[in-house]
Design a protein around this motif. Structure first.
Motif, PDB file in Angstrom:
ATOM      1  N   GLY A 153       4.512  10.168  -9.450  1.00 27.51           N
ATOM      2  CA  GLY A 153       3.954  10.097 -10.727  1.00 27.51           C
ATOM      3  C   GLY A 153       3.157  11.279 -11.242  1.00 27.51           C
ATOM      4  O   GLY A 153       2.904  11.475 -12.247  1.00 27.51           O
ATOM      5  N   GLN A 154       2.484  11.973 -10.209  1.00 26.26           N
ATOM      6  CA  GLN A 154       1.722  12.936 -10.561  1.00 26.26           C
ATOM      7  C   GLN A 154       2.226  14.207 -11.274  1.00 26.26           C
ATOM      8  O   GLN A 154       1.862  15.047 -11.976  1.00 26.26           O
ATOM      9  CB  GLN A 154       0.782  13.444  -9.419  1.00 26.26           C
ATOM     10  N   GLU A 214       0.760  -1.151   0.025  1.00 25.89           N
ATOM     11  CA  GLU A 214       0.033  -0.014  -0.078  1.00 25.89           C
ATOM     12  C   GLU A 214       0.918   1.317  -0.101  1.00 25.89           C
ATOM     13  O   GLU A 214       0.672   2.217  -0.775  1.00 25.89           O
ATOM     14  CB  GLU A 214      -0.912  -0.209   1.251  1.00 25.89           C
ATOM     15  N   ASN A 244       2.579   1.802  -3.543  1.00 29.78           N
ATOM     16  CA  ASN A 244       1.604   2.132  -4.388  1.00 29.78           C
ATOM     17  C   ASN A 244       1.266   3.623  -4.359  1.00 29.78           C
ATOM     18  O   ASN A 244       1.218   4.558  -5.153  1.00 29.78           O
ATOM     19  CB  ASN A 244       0.386   1.363  -4.517  1.00 29.78           C
ATOM     20  N   GLU A 245       1.248   4.107  -2.831  1.00 32.14           N
ATOM     21  CA  GLU A 245       0.897   5.494  -2.632  1.00 32.14           C
ATOM     22  C   GLU A 245       2.082   6.400  -3.094  1.00 32.14           C
ATOM     23  O   GLU A 245       1.732   7.406  -3.788  1.00 32.14           O
ATOM     24  CB  GLU A 245       0.501   5.632  -1.304  1.00 32.14           C
ATOM     25  N   ARG A 295       2.343   6.628  -6.736  1.00 36.17           N
ATOM     26  CA  ARG A 295       1.272   7.408  -7.265  1.00 36.17           C
ATOM     27  C   ARG A 295       1.438   8.759  -7.167  1.00 36.17           C
ATOM     28  O   ARG A 295       1.073   9.685  -8.138  1.00 36.17           O
ATOM     29  CB  ARG A 295      -0.367   6.900  -6.490  1.00 36.17           C
ATOM     30  N   ARG A 296       1.951   9.258  -5.771  1.00 37.60           N
ATOM     31  CA  ARG A 296       2.173  10.616  -5.768  1.00 37.60           C
ATOM     32  C   ARG A 296       3.379  10.982  -6.639  1.00 37.60           C
ATOM     33  O   ARG A 296       3.187  12.208  -7.179  1.00 37.60           O
ATOM     34  CB  ARG A 296       2.590  10.888  -4.276  1.00 37.60           C
TER      35      ARG A 296
END
Length: 205
Positions: free
Chosen positions: A196-197, A186, A189-190, A193-194
């Motif tokens: 990659g923004q 988790e 992934n977080e 995710r952050r």
């Protein structure tokens, strides 16, 4: 220790390269499914098995084991780009031994035929054989260890020898270990995710 006791979690722990994860989560784990098995360890396992006492169950052969740990020290040194897996086992098909004793022999076994390491063979023929004998003599079934808890003895670095294949349903990914972080799935992934923004605020930490 890093995790609660096995009696609370029902898990043992197995470290794998992240390059093996795709196969593991779809097909599970077998004792001989890694490239390093034959290249780095098979002959060493066979050597230790040569000194295996007849009193042990026939299925206890180091060369056919999946190796796991009951726990880790909180300051354990991890290898980068690996995954720590939690595994549910069949306790009746597992064995406990002292990894320290096997590790004490490994270097001499590997270096015995390398020039300039003249004393490796001498060590194996004398002290090495005694260490391997102690390795087997101080080993015991997983079930018996739950009663006597030899793994909690100072100097006894318990390794779990698993003598059955592990199915995907019995595997849990605990951590991903990178160069800079140890993250749960988790958290991993977080984090990505952050990151990659936006390229502007992303830092390697």
């Amino acid at each position: 220790m890093l995790f609660p006791d096995y009696t609370d979690t029902g898990l043992v722990y197995h470290v794998v390269p992240i390059t093996d994860l795709k196969r593991i989560v779809s097909k599970g784990i077998k004792y001989d499914d890694k490239a390093t098995y034959a290249a780095k360890y098979l002959e060493f396992h066979k050597f230790i098995d040569e000194f295996r006492p007849d009193k042990l169950p026939q299925w206890v052969e180091r060369k056919k084991a999946i190796f796991a740990s009951l726990n880790f020290d909180e300051n354990h040194s991890w290898h980068s780009h690996t995954a720590l897996l939690g595994i549910k086992i069949n306790e009746d098909r597992c064995w406990i031994s002292n990894e320290n004793l096997a590790n004490s022999v490994y270097e001499s076994f590997i270096l015995k035929d390398v020039p300039n390491f003249h004393y490796a063979k001498l060590f194996l023929e004398n002290r090495g054989k005694k260490l391997i004998k102690d390795y087997w003599d101080t080993s015991l079934s997983f079930i018996e260890n739950l009663k006597v808890r030899k793994d909690k003895t100072i100097g006894y670095d318990a390794e779990v020898l698993i003598f059955h294949g592990v199915k995907p349903k019995d595997i849990e990914i605990i951590f991903i270990i990178s160069d800079h972080k140890i993250m749960t799935v988790e958290e991993w992934n977080e984090y990505f995710r952050r990151s990659g923004q936006s390229d502007g605020n992303w830092e390697i930490t």
